[in-house]
Design a protein around this motif. Structure first.
Motif, PDB file in Angstrom:
ATOM      1  N   ALA A   1       0.991  -1.240   0.056  1.00  0.00           N
ATOM      2  CA  ALA A   1       0.278  -0.193   0.026  1.00  0.00           C
ATOM      3  C   ALA A   1       0.902   1.167  -0.051  1.00  0.00           C
ATOM      4  N   TYR A   2       0.375   2.352  -0.690  1.00  0.00           N
ATOM      5  CA  TYR A   2       1.096   3.720  -0.523  1.00  0.00           C
ATOM      6  C   TYR A   2       0.068   4.672  -0.462  1.00  0.00           C
TER       7      TYR A   2
ATOM      8  N   ILE B   1      -7.090   8.001   0.057  1.00  0.00           N
ATOM      9  CA  ILE B   1      -5.930   8.369   0.788  1.00  0.00           C
ATOM     10  C   ILE B   1      -4.766   7.619   0.181  1.00  0.00           C
ATOM     11  N   GLY B   2      -4.870   6.803  -0.890  1.00  0.00           N
ATOM     12  CA  GLY B   2      -3.718   6.053  -1.423  1.00  0.00           C
ATOM     13  C   GLY B   2      -4.187   5.024  -2.366  1.00  0.00           C
ATOM     14  N   ARG B   3      -3.492   4.248  -2.581  1.00  0.00           N
ATOM     15  CA  ARG B   3      -3.595   3.141  -3.573  1.00  0.00           C
ATOM     16  C   ARG B   3      -2.949   1.922  -3.177  1.00  0.00           C
ATOM     17  N   MET B   4      -3.247   0.550  -3.586  1.00  0.00           N
ATOM     18  CA  MET B   4      -2.842  -0.538  -3.410  1.00  0.00           C
ATOM     19  C   MET B   4      -1.707  -0.722  -4.507  1.00  0.00           C
TER      20      MET B   4
ATOM     21  N   MET C   1       4.817  -1.473   2.407  1.00  0.00           N
ATOM     22  CA  MET C   1       3.693  -0.324   2.837  1.00  0.00           C
ATOM     23  C   MET C   1       4.325   0.954   3.390  1.00  0.00           C
ATOM     24  N   LYS C   2       3.991   1.856   2.509  1.00  0.00           N
ATOM     25  CA  LYS C   2       4.665   3.051   2.450  1.00  0.00           C
ATOM     26  C   LYS C   2       3.972   4.432   2.743  1.00  0.00           C
TER      27      LYS C   2
ATOM     28  N   ASP D   1       8.798  13.307   1.232  1.00  0.00           N
ATOM     29  CA  ASP D   1       9.520  12.067   2.075  1.00  0.00           C
ATOM     30  C   ASP D   1       8.696  10.905   1.857  1.00  0.00           C
ATOM     31  N   VAL D   2       9.511   9.743   1.801  1.00  0.00           N
ATOM     32  CA  VAL D   2       8.706   8.426   1.511  1.00  0.00           C
ATOM     33  C   VAL D   2       9.247   7.442   2.619  1.00  0.00           C
TER      34      VAL D   2
END
Length: 342
Positions: free
Chosen positions: A257-258, A316-319, A326-327, A334-335
């Motif tokens: 997930a991101y 809120i993000g994507r798979m 998981m980030k 930054d990541v």
């Protein structure tokens, strides 16, 4: 005894659950899903599925009567129970309530508890059909079992998300923890000053306190999904915080997930509490839990379609592929991995 004593704390609740469910137990052919999701799923017919879930609340562990009115407690217990059914894209129909009551509790306190139970039952169109009542020596213990149904072609599990699916969250998150922080602060003040005539001033914190004491389960989401014929690829309710729930969906779907920190849906009132407490509001959202919002995944095409009918959610993000892990992308660009967040 050759086997050494092993404490539960040393392995944690998840590891304990794996141990006690790893026996060679009888398997019922009609049980489609047992342990590992928000509710157990049992086949009723070709079109209909039965959903079952239960929760237990122990005084001093799961709730503090010092700042939890009993009618609020009853409401919250039912809301949390039916939320598990909604998290399977189903509808609750009946609940059972079991009580273990110490003698120091009054009749009026238990009546207040049930006022909240019936109020939440009415709002969620679910009937209280019975339960059990026992004496207890020490603390109040309340358990709830919820019975619901889902359609075979719309049942939604934690497993099922696809790479590229949008991660969606209803409402706002972190408010329940903000409310708890305020209530704990007021309790500490009361204990230190010892004046029972002094009542806390909670008017400025009404929003977050309500999020903690009387959260609302998201029946409205399920009703719109059903009306529009949209079925999420995966779903879970938010009771342990975003990090825990995203991890659960990702693990079940064998994906990564991101997410984007800047996209986290946090109410202004929650931010104000975090500022007052000099704490990081994003940690409220990421680790707080108890908001009873719903996290679900949809393809980008379905998101564009669904937003026309239901506006109270954000992406809120994507798979992503499992190998990506998981980030989270921070507001500064930054990541960071989920492991670095804890």
């Amino acid at each position: 005894m050759s086997e050494s004593f092993q404490t539960i704390q040393s392995i944690g609740s998840n590891a304990l659950l794996k141990k006690i469910t790893n026996f060679d137990a009888y398997k019922n052919k009609n049980v489609i899903r047992s342990i590992g999701d928000d509710a157990a799923v049992i086949k009723e017919s070709n079109d209909s599925l039965i959903l079952l879930t239960s929760d237990t609340y122990v005084e001093g562990v799961d709730f503090d009567p010092t700042y939890t009115p009993f009618h609020h407690l009853g409401y919250k217990i039912v809301s949390a129970g039916v939320s598990d059914i909604y998290a399977m894209n189903g509808m609750p129909e009946a609940v059972l309530i079991n009580l273990a009551v110490p003698n120091r509790m009054s009749v009026q306190m238990i009546e207040d508890l049930y006022k909240g139970i019936y109020a939440a039952g009415k709002n969620n169109e679910v009937e209280v059909v019975g339960g059990d009542l026992k004496a207890n020596h020490a603390n109040l213990v309340v358990s709830i079992s919820v019975y619901g149904k889902a359609e075979n072609d719309s049942i939604t599990y934690r497993k099922g998300a696809n790479e590229g699916d949008a991660i969606c969250v209803t409402g706002d998150v972190g408010g329940a923890l903000a409310g708890l922080r305020i209530l704990m602060r007021e309790k500490k003040y009361w204990e230190e000053h010892g004046d029972e005539s002094v009542q806390p001033e909670l008017g400025d914190y009404q929003f977050v306190v309500k999020r903690q004491l009387v959260p609302e389960a998201r029946r409205d989401l399920i009703e719109i999904l059903k009306k529009e014929g949209i079925v999420p690829t995966s779903m879970i309710d938010i009771t342990k915080g975003l990090v825990s729930e995203i991890s659960a969906l990702s693990d079940a779907s064998e994906l990564g997930a991101y997410i984007y920190q800047a996209a986290l849906p946090i109410a202004v009132e929650t931010r104000q509490v975090a500022d007052e407490m000099q704490e990081d509001v994003d940690r409220y959202a990421l680790f707080g839990g108890e908001d009873l919002e719903i996290m679900f995944t949809l393809s980008e095409k379905k998101v564009e379609e669904f937003v026309k009918h239901f506006s109270d959610f954000v992406v809120i993000g994507r798979m992503v592929a499992k190998e990506e892990g998981m980030k989270m992308q921070t507001a500064e660009g930054d990541v960071v991995s989920f492991d670095d967040l804890s």
